[in-house]
Design a protein around this motif. Structure first.
Motif, PDB file in Angstrom:
ATOM      1  N   ASN A 184       0.829  -1.205   0.000  1.00 51.12           N
ATOM      2  CA  ASN A 184       0.000   0.000   0.000  1.00 51.12           C
ATOM      3  C   ASN A 184       0.869   1.263   0.000  1.00 51.12           C
ATOM      4  OD1 ASN A 184      -2.323   1.533   0.036  1.00 51.12           O
ATOM      5  ND2 ASN A 184      -2.466   1.546   2.257  1.00 51.12           N
ATOM      6  N   ARG A 185       1.680   1.392  -1.043  1.00 52.11           N
ATOM      7  CA  ARG A 185       2.481   2.591  -1.239  1.00 52.11           C
ATOM      8  C   ARG A 185       2.852   2.685  -2.711  1.00 52.11           C
ATOM      9  NH1 ARG A 185       8.015   1.286  -1.511  1.00 52.11           N
ATOM     10  NH2 ARG A 185       8.489  -0.868  -0.918  1.00 52.11           N
ATOM     11  N   PRO A 186       3.052   3.902  -3.224  1.00 49.75           N
ATOM     12  CA  PRO A 186       3.361   4.055  -4.643  1.00 49.75           C
ATOM     13  C   PRO A 186       4.768   3.606  -4.986  1.00 49.75           C
ATOM     14  CG  PRO A 186       3.431   6.188  -3.538  1.00 49.75           C
ATOM     15  CD  PRO A 186       2.933   5.198  -2.521  1.00 49.75           C
ATOM     16  N   GLY A 187       4.950   3.141  -6.229  1.00 42.62           N
ATOM     17  CA  GLY A 187       6.281   2.839  -6.730  1.00 42.62           C
ATOM     18  C   GLY A 187       6.787   1.447  -6.432  1.00 42.62           C
ATOM     19  N   VAL A 188       5.920   0.517  -5.948  1.00 42.57           N
ATOM     20  CA  VAL A 188       6.372  -0.833  -5.620  1.00 42.57           C
ATOM     21  C   VAL A 188       6.671  -1.631  -6.889  1.00 42.57           C
ATOM     22  CG1 VAL A 188       5.713  -3.030  -4.576  1.00 42.57           C
ATOM     23  CG2 VAL A 188       5.200  -0.877  -3.404  1.00 42.57           C
ATOM     24  N   THR A 189       5.739  -1.566  -7.869  1.00 39.57           N
ATOM     25  CA  THR A 189       5.938  -2.288  -9.126  1.00 39.57           C
ATOM     26  C   THR A 189       6.894  -1.503 -10.011  1.00 39.57           C
ATOM     27  OG1 THR A 189       3.697  -3.194  -8.988  1.00 39.57           O
ATOM     28  CG2 THR A 189       4.800  -3.306 -11.128  1.00 39.57           C
ATOM     29  N   ARG A 190       8.042  -2.108 -10.340  1.00 42.75           N
ATOM     30  CA  ARG A 190       9.052  -1.423 -11.159  1.00 42.75           C
ATOM     31  C   ARG A 190       9.225  -2.063 -12.528  1.00 42.75           C
ATOM     32  NH1 ARG A 190      12.440   2.242  -8.544  1.00 42.75           N
ATOM     33  NH2 ARG A 190      11.365   3.040  -6.706  1.00 42.75           N
ATOM     34  N   GLN A 191       8.803  -3.325 -12.674  1.00 46.78           N
ATOM     35  CA  GLN A 191       8.991  -4.050 -13.927  1.00 46.78           C
ATOM     36  C   GLN A 191       7.655  -4.631 -14.394  1.00 46.78           C
ATOM     37  OE1 GLN A 191      11.893  -4.121 -15.557  1.00 46.78           O
ATOM     38  NE2 GLN A 191      13.020  -3.067 -13.930  1.00 46.78           N
ATOM     39  N   GLN A 192       7.545  -4.845 -15.711  1.00 42.80           N
ATOM     40  CA  GLN A 192       6.384  -5.514 -16.258  1.00 42.80           C
ATOM     41  C   GLN A 192       6.458  -7.008 -15.952  1.00 42.80           C
ATOM     42  OE1 GLN A 192       6.456  -4.550 -20.406  1.00 42.80           O
ATOM     43  NE2 GLN A 192       5.802  -2.435 -20.108  1.00 42.80           N
ATOM     44  N   GLN A 193       5.299  -7.617 -15.708  1.00 46.69           N
ATOM     45  CA  GLN A 193       5.267  -9.031 -15.359  1.00 46.69           C
ATOM     46  C   GLN A 193       3.984  -9.665 -15.879  1.00 46.69           C
ATOM     47  OE1 GLN A 193       5.736  -9.814 -11.167  1.00 46.69           O
ATOM     48  NE2 GLN A 193       5.085 -11.954 -11.345  1.00 46.69           N
ATOM     49  N   TRP A 194       4.110 -10.750 -16.645  1.00 54.67           N
ATOM     50  CA  TRP A 194       2.947 -11.482 -17.147  1.00 54.67           C
ATOM     51  C   TRP A 194       2.462 -12.466 -16.095  1.00 54.67           C
ATOM     52  CZ3 TRP A 194      -0.006 -10.503 -21.227  1.00 54.67           C
ATOM     53  CH2 TRP A 194       0.513  -9.747 -22.271  1.00 54.67           C
ATOM     54  N   VAL A 195       1.123 -12.552 -15.975  1.00 55.19           N
ATOM     55  CA  VAL A 195       0.498 -13.451 -15.002  1.00 55.19           C
ATOM     56  C   VAL A 195      -0.599 -14.243 -15.708  1.00 55.19           C
ATOM     57  CG1 VAL A 195      -0.870 -13.583 -12.884  1.00 55.19           C
ATOM     58  CG2 VAL A 195       0.976 -11.901 -13.070  1.00 55.19           C
ATOM     59  N   ARG A 196      -0.612 -15.561 -15.514  1.00 55.77           N
ATOM     60  CA  ARG A 196      -1.698 -16.387 -16.047  1.00 55.77           C
ATOM     61  C   ARG A 196      -2.857 -16.366 -15.045  1.00 55.77           C
ATOM     62  NH1 ARG A 196      -2.686 -20.776 -19.596  1.00 55.77           N
ATOM     63  NH2 ARG A 196      -1.082 -19.805 -20.913  1.00 55.77           N
ATOM     64  N   VAL A 197      -3.927 -15.661 -15.410  1.00 53.97           N
ATOM     65  CA  VAL A 197      -5.092 -15.558 -14.538  1.00 53.97           C
ATOM     66  C   VAL A 197      -5.921 -16.830 -14.597  1.00 53.97           C
ATOM     67  CG1 VAL A 197      -7.272 -14.325 -14.182  1.00 53.97           C
ATOM     68  CG2 VAL A 197      -5.175 -13.048 -14.673  1.00 53.97           C
ATOM     69  N   SER A 198      -6.116 -17.348 -15.804  1.00 56.53           N
ATOM     70  CA  SER A 198      -6.873 -18.576 -16.026  1.00 56.53           C
ATOM     71  C   SER A 198      -6.487 -19.124 -17.392  1.00 56.53           C
ATOM     72  CB  SER A 198      -8.383 -18.296 -15.962  1.00 56.53           C
ATOM     73  OG  SER A 198      -8.775 -17.464 -17.049  1.00 56.53           O
ATOM     74  N   LYS A 199      -7.150 -20.184 -17.824  1.00 63.24           N
ATOM     75  CA  LYS A 199      -6.882 -20.723 -19.156  1.00 63.24           C
ATOM     76  C   LYS A 199      -7.284 -19.728 -20.242  1.00 63.24           C
ATOM     77  CE  LYS A 199      -7.468 -25.595 -17.884  1.00 63.24           C
ATOM     78  NZ  LYS A 199      -8.256 -26.837 -18.117  1.00 63.24           N
TER      79      LYS A 199
END
Length: 406
Positions: A184-199
């Motif tokens: 719960n703070r800005p700037g945590v995500t620094r890189q792009q990341q792919w995630v498989r949500v479902s099929k």
């Protein structure tokens, strides 16, 4: 800088870390690879968390607006912004038809009007409906592949929005697991990341993006209120004072339906008089609760607001509600309305009949009866405005029905 209600000059806020500039360049490149864009906004400040360049960046790609933290906003504000977003989505739908339909309209059947979804990424409410919307809007991908004799593939989505609007928490809820780092703070995500949500769905998490220059300081302040920009970019005491002014202003302009200002008195034992500034109220709160420590008082006010301990609140009035809520004579509406970026003239391009085609008729009637003038001059200090004490969960007006309707 910006002037307070009594003419106090507040220094300007500027926050644009280098990693965000890099993230913006990468985002524009990766958008070529996705089918659906999830644009995440903060339901308390929908206009201020709308990036002005998004329509240009996504072009003809399908977009679903996700109003996150809907549990922290009152039902009247959610209903008004739901109506406003229908207008925005209808205009986008018509523009998409012109670009995608082709000369003979052979691809027009692929274009559907996306519905905004109001969700609570932290608790998971509204996530199932959001998944269904992504599958509906992105169905054209595999329809095309089937016509070409190709096997189906997952719909590729990207999640974009300002820092700390809850993108990573939303992705974890969609995936049903802790797939990406979320704080719960800005700037945590620094890189792009792919995630498989479902099929059927693959989702790309991206760093938060903000304009290189804020549109105005009213917008910058709202982002600071909601912890969407780093604390190093602003003075905590001045921002807390500005928040107190905005809370009283929006309460007056909406007749207590977007915020009940009695919650501040219940919480801190102090209130703001008509001609007082936020700085004066901050001093009162510091004197009565924090041994005259302005910094501690300011941090407590911001923390209570962000956690919902002051009750449901929305700081930006939906354009469709501006005429419904005439401001009180004692309040200057210019400062509060300056942060709203929607073009009021464009709202009237589409006719009412076009807007209602295919919509749930209950949406247009939702909460209309609750929008009324309060005749009791002391209604704001009634028991309805009580805010829970430290450690208690706030009693939001939010219900699951708000997430399921179109």
């Amino acid at each position: 800088g910006q002037l307070s209600r009594v003419g106090v000059l507040r220094p300007p806020i500027q926050w644009y870390p280098g990693h965000i500039a890099k993230a913006e360049r990468k985002l524009r490149e990766v958008l070529k690879l996705v089918d659906v864009v999830l644009e995440v906004r903060d339901c308390r400040i929908p206009a201020s968390t709308t990036h002005p360049s998004v329509p240009e960046w996504i072009g003809t790609r399908r977009r679903v607006v996700v109003m996150n933290r809907a549990d922290l906003a009152p039902s009247d504000a959610r209903s008004a912004w739901k109506r406003e977003l229908k207008v925005e989505q209808h205009l986008s739908y018509r523009a998409l038809l012109r670009h995608v339909g082709g000369r003979n309209g052979e691809f027009a059947h692929e274009v559907v009007s996306a519905n905004a979804r109001f969700v609570d990424g932290k608790r998971g409410t509204g996530i199932a409906a959001l998944k269904k919307e992504v599958l509906r809007v992105g169905a054209y991908v595999n329809e095309r592949r089937t016509r070409k004799g190709m096997l189906p593939r997952p719909i590729r989505c990207v999640c974009i929005g300002y820092p700390n609007v809850g993108k990573s928490a939303l992705i974890n809820r969609l995936a049903g697991r802790r797939a990406v780092k979320s704080e719960n703070r800005p700037g945590v995500t620094r890189q792009q990341q792919w995630v498989r949500v479902s099929k059927e769905i693959e989702l790309l998490d991206t760093p938060g993006i903000i304009p290189m220059k804020f549109v105005d300081q009213a917008t910058a302040l709202k982002l600071a209120f909601c912890d969407d920009i780093g604390e190093a970019s602003y003075n905590v005491e001045l921002v807390a004072a500005a928040l107190l002014e905005d809370l009283y202003t929006v309460a007056a302009q909406t007749n207590q339906t977007y915020f009940k200002d009695g919650a501040i008195r219940d919480r801190f034992g102090a209130f703001m008089r008509v001609h007082e500034s936020g700085e004066v109220l901050l001093e009162k709160i510091a004197s009565s609760n924090f041994q005259n420590d302005l910094h501690r008082a300011a941090r407590a006010i911001l923390a209570d607001f962000r956690a919902g301990r002051l009750g449901p609140v929305a700081l930006e009035i939906a354009p469709c509600d501006i005429e419904d809520y005439p401001p009180l004579v004692a309040i200057d509406p210019a400062d509060e309305l300056a942060g709203i970026e929607f073009d009021l003239k464009e709202r009237h391009i589409a006719s009412e009949n076009e807007l209602n085609d295919g919509d749930n008729p209950e949406d247009d009637r939702e909460s209309v009866s609750s929008r009324r003038l309060l005749t009791d001059s002391h209604a704001h200090s009634s028991s309805d405005s009580h805010a829970p004490r430290e450690g208690e969960t706030h009693a939001s007006e939010f219900t699951p029905a708000d997430f399921s309707s179109n």
